[in-house]
Enzyme design. Structure first.
Site, short mmCIF file in Angstrom:
data_model
loop_
_atom_site.label_atom_id
_atom_site.label_comp_id
_atom_site.label_asym_id
_atom_site.label_seq_id
_atom_site.Cartn_x
_atom_site.Cartn_y
_atom_site.Cartn_z
N ASP A 81 80.72 -74.51 75.49
CA ASP A 81 80.64 -73.59 74.35
C ASP A 81 79.97 -72.26 74.68
O ASP A 81 79.26 -72.13 75.66
CB ASP A 81 79.92 -74.26 73.17
N GLU A 139 76.86 -77.56 73.11
CA GLU A 139 75.52 -77.80 73.66
C GLU A 139 74.50 -76.90 72.97
O GLU A 139 73.33 -77.23 72.86
CB GLU A 139 75.50 -77.55 75.18
NI NI Z 1 73.28 -73.28 78.75
#
Ligand code: NI
Length: 391
Positions: A81, A139
């Site tokens: 991401d 994340e």
């Molecule tokens: Ni990172």
């Protein structure tokens, strides 16, 4: 197969890997919205041989490579991401989306893992056991995608896991490794204090939430400095203090928020309890009321001794002892820990900083960039470590 032969395979696909990374960089997607990114990963993996490609959640991808010989299962993870940041680099492949940017290097992580999957997929007949490639969404945004992937069963039957982060503070050519705690647990809290607002010139008719809140901020500092063993690493940061509306009005409410970072999760109830005691004491002493909300973050990242030893060995065999950088633990956080709860594993850092190329900006900076030579280094690490861990 010898180390040099693996390294030649990495060289052969270098240009493709850079092209993948640039494509991903140009079209970044935010956490939980990685739809085109996941599709790109899925299609690229489908173009390799011998892989079973799956979609464990809406925006994550997993590929399984079952070796020709029985053995253990190794998972390798990359996060995919981007961040809500406006890119300030002028690259031919700069983000085309306003306010969205791969400013942490996850575009590189994805390209590294795709390259690793491509190489290992051609070596199926030499692999003992299974390699599982995990392309993890989200994340950067709590509660993170790792927990969702674990819940979807991606760690079933996995014996070990490894992952890496491109790291701009670490010089290109170096690999940073640490045993034990590496990244902290990022808990968050909010404290809403309610007093009674009123005229600034008539304080005796009010319960001043700002004055009380200021005492709360000061006194919470005593938890780290006076209540917890100095050898137990702990951060308690207040990052938000909001209240009041005008110069002549005493505020009846204040909102305080912040984060607690720790390595020893067993300290959590103590910290939460101390916060409750301090806030309650101060707020009640001044006739106000409060609501304290404490949210547990992901687990700390704790590296396994055995797997870490193999990672260190891999670095030294590939590039010599001088390439190995011993990392200090960081109070940053990573949801890689969700996978480590299921199987022992190691998270290491791949140096991507190069002052001459301007890739030494910190992570999450609008001018963050990587030295693309780090991509081959990452693939070399994964391919070699996979063979060492499985065979
Ligand atoms: Ni990172």
């Amino acid at each position: 197969m010898k180390n040099s032969e693996f390294s030649n395979l990495v060289k052969e696909i270098q240009e493709d890997v850079i092209a993948w990374r640039r494509h991903l960089h140009k079209y970044p997607e935010l956490s939980f919205q990685e739809e085109s990114t996941a599709q790109f990963i899925y299609e690229t993996l489908q173009s390799f041989e011998n892989l079973e490609v799956l979609r464990p959640t809406k925006t994550s991808v997993m590929a399984r490579l079952i070796g020709k010989h029985p053995g253990k299962t190794l998972a390798i993870r990359a996060d995919i991401d981007a961040l809500p940041i406006q890119e300030e680099n002028s690259l031919s492949f700069s983000s085309i989306y306003p306010g969205v940017m791969h400013a942490c290097g996850h575009d590189g992580h994805t390209a590294i893992l795709l390259g690793t999957a491509q190489i290992l997929s051609t070596l199926q007949d030499q692999i003992k056991g299974e390699v599982r490639f995990l392309f993890q969404h989200a994340e950067e945004l709590a509660p993170g995608g790792a927990v969702e992937m674990v819940q979807a069963g991606v760690m079933e039957g996995v014996d070990m896991i490894i992952g890496t982060h491109l790291w701009s503070p670490l010089e290109i050519g170096k690999i940073g490794v640490a045993t034990g705690p590496v990244m902290a647990s990022p808990d968050t809290f909010s404290i809403n204090i309610t007093g009674q607002g009123g005229h600034a010139g008539l304080p005796h008719q009010t319960v001043d939430a700002i004055a009380i809140g200021a005492q709360v901020v000061s006194n919470l500092q005593y938890i780290v400095s006076r209540n917890v063993d100095p050898l137990d690493t702990l951060v308690l940061s207040i990052t938000k203090f909001a209240g009041g509306s005008a110069m002549n009005i005493i505020s009846g409410s204040v909102e305080i928020a912040g984060t607690v970072r720790l390595f020893k999760t067993e300290l959590r109830p103590t910290i939460h309890g101390l916060m409750e005691r301090i806030v309650k004491g101060i707020v009640e002493a001044h006739g106000a009321s409060y609501v304290l909300t404490y949210n547990e973050g992901v687990h700390p990242v704790v590296n396994d001794k055995e797997v870490t030893r193999v990672i260190e060995e891999t670095v030294c065999e590939l590039w010599g002892d001088e390439a190995l950088a011993l990392m200090k633990p960081s109070m940053g956080a990573e949801d890689f820990s969700a996978f480590q709860i299921k199987a022992p594993g190691t998270y290491f850092f791949t140096g991507s900083g190069n002052k001459e190329k301007g890739t030494d900006y910190p992570h999450h900076h609008p001018r963050f960039n990587i030295d693309e030579n780090a991509l081959s280094n990452g693939i070399n690490m994964f391919v070699h470590a996979a063979f060492k861990l499985l065979n």
